[in-house]
Design a protein around this motif. Structure first.
Motif, PDB file in Angstrom:
ATOM      1  N   ASP A  49       0.883  -1.120   0.069  1.00  0.00           N
ATOM      2  CA  ASP A  49       0.123  -0.007   0.088  1.00  0.00           C
ATOM      3  C   ASP A  49       1.009   1.326  -0.157  1.00  0.00           C
ATOM      4  OD1 ASP A  49      -2.317  -1.547  -0.070  1.00  0.00           O
ATOM      5  OD2 ASP A  49      -2.595  -1.485   2.117  1.00  0.00           O
ATOM      6  N   GLY A  50       2.027   1.127   0.890  1.00  0.00           N
ATOM      7  CA  GLY A  50       2.884   2.629   0.921  1.00  0.00           C
ATOM      8  C   GLY A  50       3.611   2.666  -0.532  1.00  0.00           C
ATOM      9  N   LEU A  51       3.784   1.496  -1.128  1.00  0.00           N
ATOM     10  CA  LEU A  51       4.479   1.595  -2.652  1.00  0.00           C
ATOM     11  C   LEU A  51       3.424   2.192  -3.537  1.00  0.00           C
ATOM     12  CD1 LEU A  51       6.579  -1.564  -2.957  1.00  0.00           C
ATOM     13  CD2 LEU A  51       7.612   0.634  -2.986  1.00  0.00           C
ATOM     14  N   ALA A  52       2.139   1.531  -3.362  1.00  0.00           N
ATOM     15  CA  ALA A  52       1.181   2.314  -4.274  1.00  0.00           C
ATOM     16  C   ALA A  52       1.001   3.864  -3.901  1.00  0.00           C
ATOM     17  CB  ALA A  52      -0.237   1.419  -4.031  1.00  0.00           C
ATOM     18  N   ALA A  53       0.935   4.076  -2.883  1.00  0.00           N
ATOM     19  CA  ALA A  53       0.665   5.717  -2.561  1.00  0.00           C
ATOM     20  C   ALA A  53       1.993   6.532  -2.928  1.00  0.00           C
ATOM     21  CB  ALA A  53       0.622   5.873  -1.185  1.00  0.00           C
ATOM     22  N   LEU A  54       3.137   6.047  -2.947  1.00  0.00           N
ATOM     23  CA  LEU A  54       4.474   6.495  -3.286  1.00  0.00           C
ATOM     24  C   LEU A  54       4.562   6.634  -4.577  1.00  0.00           C
ATOM     25  CD1 LEU A  54       7.221   7.929  -2.648  1.00  0.00           C
ATOM     26  CD2 LEU A  54       7.974   5.321  -2.813  1.00  0.00           C
ATOM     27  N   SER A  55       4.079   5.549  -5.684  1.00  0.00           N
ATOM     28  CA  SER A  55       4.186   5.710  -7.164  1.00  0.00           C
ATOM     29  C   SER A  55       2.955   6.294  -7.514  1.00  0.00           C
ATOM     30  CB  SER A  55       4.404   4.312  -7.645  1.00  0.00           C
ATOM     31  OG  SER A  55       2.977   3.503  -7.540  1.00  0.00           O
ATOM     32  N   GLY A  56       1.951   6.488  -6.975  1.00  0.00           N
ATOM     33  CA  GLY A  56       0.487   7.022  -7.345  1.00  0.00           C
ATOM     34  C   GLY A  56      -0.118   5.802  -8.352  1.00  0.00           C
ATOM     35  N   HIS A  57       0.289   4.601  -8.379  1.00  0.00           N
ATOM     36  CA  HIS A  57      -0.386   3.481  -9.137  1.00  0.00           C
ATOM     37  C   HIS A  57      -0.409   2.227  -8.330  1.00  0.00           C
ATOM     38  CE1 HIS A  57       0.219   5.930 -12.756  1.00  0.00           C
ATOM     39  NE2 HIS A  57       1.582   6.020 -12.430  1.00  0.00           N
ATOM     40  N   PRO A  58      -1.377   1.270  -8.643  1.00  0.00           N
ATOM     41  CA  PRO A  58      -1.187   0.198  -7.775  1.00  0.00           C
ATOM     42  C   PRO A  58      -0.186  -0.747  -8.186  1.00  0.00           C
ATOM     43  CG  PRO A  58      -3.025   0.085  -9.570  1.00  0.00           C
ATOM     44  CD  PRO A  58      -2.147   1.695  -9.440  1.00  0.00           C
ATOM     45  N   VAL A  59       0.362  -1.607  -7.208  1.00  0.00           N
ATOM     46  CA  VAL A  59       1.663  -2.343  -7.487  1.00  0.00           C
ATOM     47  C   VAL A  59       0.926  -3.611  -7.978  1.00  0.00           C
ATOM     48  CG1 VAL A  59       3.367  -3.623  -6.363  1.00  0.00           C
ATOM     49  CG2 VAL A  59       2.892  -1.321  -5.539  1.00  0.00           C
ATOM     50  N   ARG A  60       1.405  -4.318  -9.226  1.00  0.00           N
ATOM     51  CA  ARG A  60       1.003  -5.226  -9.832  1.00  0.00           C
ATOM     52  C   ARG A  60       1.814  -6.541  -9.578  1.00  0.00           C
ATOM     53  NH1 ARG A  60      -1.160  -4.319 -15.461  1.00  0.00           N
ATOM     54  NH2 ARG A  60      -2.050  -6.387 -15.197  1.00  0.00           N
ATOM     55  N   TRP A  61       1.481  -7.789  -9.549  1.00  0.00           N
ATOM     56  CA  TRP A  61       2.099  -8.989  -9.480  1.00  0.00           C
ATOM     57  C   TRP A  61       1.138 -10.008 -10.381  1.00  0.00           C
ATOM     58  CZ3 TRP A  61       0.254  -6.627  -5.229  1.00  0.00           C
ATOM     59  CH2 TRP A  61      -0.798  -7.473  -4.551  1.00  0.00           C
ATOM     60  N   GLU A  62       0.178  -9.759 -10.620  1.00  0.00           N
ATOM     61  CA  GLU A  62      -0.784 -10.731 -11.317  1.00  0.00           C
ATOM     62  C   GLU A  62      -1.274  -9.989 -12.581  1.00  0.00           C
ATOM     63  OE1 GLU A  62      -3.127 -13.150  -7.828  1.00  0.00           O
ATOM     64  OE2 GLU A  62      -3.525 -10.903  -8.344  1.00  0.00           O
ATOM     65  N   TYR A  63      -1.432 -11.058 -13.727  1.00  0.00           N
ATOM     66  CA  TYR A  63      -2.185 -10.731 -15.021  1.00  0.00           C
ATOM     67  C   TYR A  63      -3.392 -10.076 -14.525  1.00  0.00           C
ATOM     68  CZ  TYR A  63       1.425 -12.844 -17.625  1.00  0.00           C
ATOM     69  OH  TYR A  63       2.626 -13.244 -18.192  1.00  0.00           O
ATOM     70  N   LYS A  64      -3.831  -9.105 -15.357  1.00  0.00           N
ATOM     71  CA  LYS A  64      -5.315  -8.792 -15.243  1.00  0.00           C
ATOM     72  C   LYS A  64      -6.265  -9.684 -15.986  1.00  0.00           C
ATOM     73  CE  LYS A  64      -4.923  -5.449 -19.221  1.00  0.00           C
ATOM     74  NZ  LYS A  64      -6.180  -5.867 -20.153  1.00  0.00           N
ATOM     75  N   ARG A  65      -7.404  -9.547 -15.901  1.00  0.00           N
ATOM     76  CA  ARG A  65      -8.104 -10.456 -16.696  1.00  0.00           C
ATOM     77  C   ARG A  65      -8.629  -9.927 -17.895  1.00  0.00           C
ATOM     78  NH1 ARG A  65     -12.225 -11.357 -11.604  1.00  0.00           N
ATOM     79  NH2 ARG A  65     -12.113  -8.967 -11.808  1.00  0.00           N
ATOM     80  N   PRO A  66      -8.960 -10.781 -18.895  1.00  0.00           N
ATOM     81  CA  PRO A  66      -9.429 -10.192 -20.210  1.00  0.00           C
ATOM     82  C   PRO A  66     -10.756  -9.247 -20.123  1.00  0.00           C
ATOM     83  CG  PRO A  66      -9.354 -12.413 -20.669  1.00  0.00           C
ATOM     84  CD  PRO A  66      -8.962 -12.189 -18.772  1.00  0.00           C
ATOM     85  N   GLY A  67     -10.609  -7.975 -20.508  1.00  0.00           N
ATOM     86  CA  GLY A  67     -11.685  -7.018 -20.341  1.00  0.00           C
ATOM     87  C   GLY A  67     -11.423  -6.135 -19.206  1.00  0.00           C
ATOM     88  N   ASP A  68     -10.499  -6.433 -18.310  1.00  0.00           N
ATOM     89  CA  ASP A  68     -10.511  -5.425 -17.145  1.00  0.00           C
ATOM     90  C   ASP A  68      -9.479  -4.303 -17.729  1.00  0.00           C
ATOM     91  OD1 ASP A  68     -11.376  -6.837 -15.284  1.00  0.00           O
ATOM     92  OD2 ASP A  68      -9.579  -7.598 -14.406  1.00  0.00           O
ATOM     93  N   VAL A  69      -9.846  -2.760 -17.203  1.00  0.00           N
ATOM     94  CA  VAL A  69      -9.341  -1.803 -17.820  1.00  0.00           C
ATOM     95  C   VAL A  69      -7.747  -1.878 -17.245  1.00  0.00           C
ATOM     96  CG1 VAL A  69      -9.226   0.740 -17.613  1.00  0.00           C
ATOM     97  CG2 VAL A  69     -11.330  -0.581 -17.627  1.00  0.00           C
ATOM     98  N   ASP A  70      -6.512  -1.418 -18.083  1.00  0.00           N
ATOM     99  CA  ASP A  70      -5.243  -1.346 -17.753  1.00  0.00           C
ATOM    100  C   ASP A  70      -5.259  -0.235 -16.681  1.00  0.00           C
ATOM    101  OD1 ASP A  70      -2.473  -1.668 -17.358  1.00  0.00           O
ATOM    102  OD2 ASP A  70      -2.208  -2.107 -19.528  1.00  0.00           O
ATOM    103  N   VAL A  71      -4.668  -0.303 -15.545  1.00  0.00           N
ATOM    104  CA  VAL A  71      -4.627   0.626 -14.543  1.00  0.00           C
ATOM    105  C   VAL A  71      -3.278   1.431 -14.587  1.00  0.00           C
ATOM    106  CG1 VAL A  71      -6.144  -0.437 -12.886  1.00  0.00           C
ATOM    107  CG2 VAL A  71      -3.476  -1.093 -12.666  1.00  0.00           C
TER     108      VAL A  71
END
Length: 179
Positions: A49-71
């Motif tokens: 959560d702190g890394l997401a706040a620092l960067s301004g973007h969610p931290v990712r480690w999983e593929y998104k599902r088809p149809g999900d918006v790229d964040v």
């Protein structure tokens, strides 16, 4: 104009310094998106959560599902460090089970500038598969910061995560995009 840096990391001890690397990259004018291997995400679970706040973007480690918006915005450059023995070999062989490996594998084909810096001990570094993988990635246009002036392996059990040359990585990123 701000450039977007995808900062990817595997589970090796220098990953615990990634917040400082995000700050350094931001000071160099980059919008930073952090991606991790699943094991690295587990290691940093309390910091995500702190890394997401620092960067301004969610931290990712999983593929998104088809149809999900790229964040995340589109990458101008990708830096992958620390890159473990497993990650370097999987990437060179095109084994894209993990999100970050899939992005860097595809990034080669998209022509996105990519810089990586391994983090392996000397025993892993002597393995022929690792040597072949480093050469494969270089032949595909990836700048691999490995050897004198970049990352030099330590003997097993004698790692110095505080000595990992993060500045060398970010200097290479800046050179690759001309920022």
């Amino acid at each position: 104009m701000t450039r977007t840096l995808y900062l990817f990391a595997s589970a090796a001890p220098p990953v615990f310094d990634i917040a400082g690397v995000v700050e350094d990259a931001q000071a160099r004018g980059f919008d930073v998106c952090v991606g991790l291997t699943p094991t690295a995400a587990g290691w940093l679970e309390g910091s995500l959560d702190g890394l997401a706040a620092l960067s301004g973007h969610p931290v990712r480690w999983e593929y998104k599902r088809p149809g999900d918006v790229d964040v995340w915005p589109k990458a101008d450059v990708i830096a992958f460090a620390p890159a473990t023995f497993n990650s370097v070999n999987a990437w060179a062989q095109g084994i894209t089970r993990d999100f970050v490996i899939g992005v860097v594998a595809e990034g080669i084909g998209k022509g996105i500038p990519i810089v990586t810096m391994p983090c392996v001990n000397a025993a892993y570094a002597r393995h022929r598969a690792f040597q072949r993988s480093v050469e494969e990635l270089r032949e595909m246009g990836v700048e691999v910061l490995y050897g004198e002036g970049a990352f030099v392996p330590n003997q097993p059990g004698q790692g110095r995560p505080e000595g990992y040359p993060w500045g060398v990585l970010l200097d290479a990123v800046v050179r690759r995009v001309g920022t």
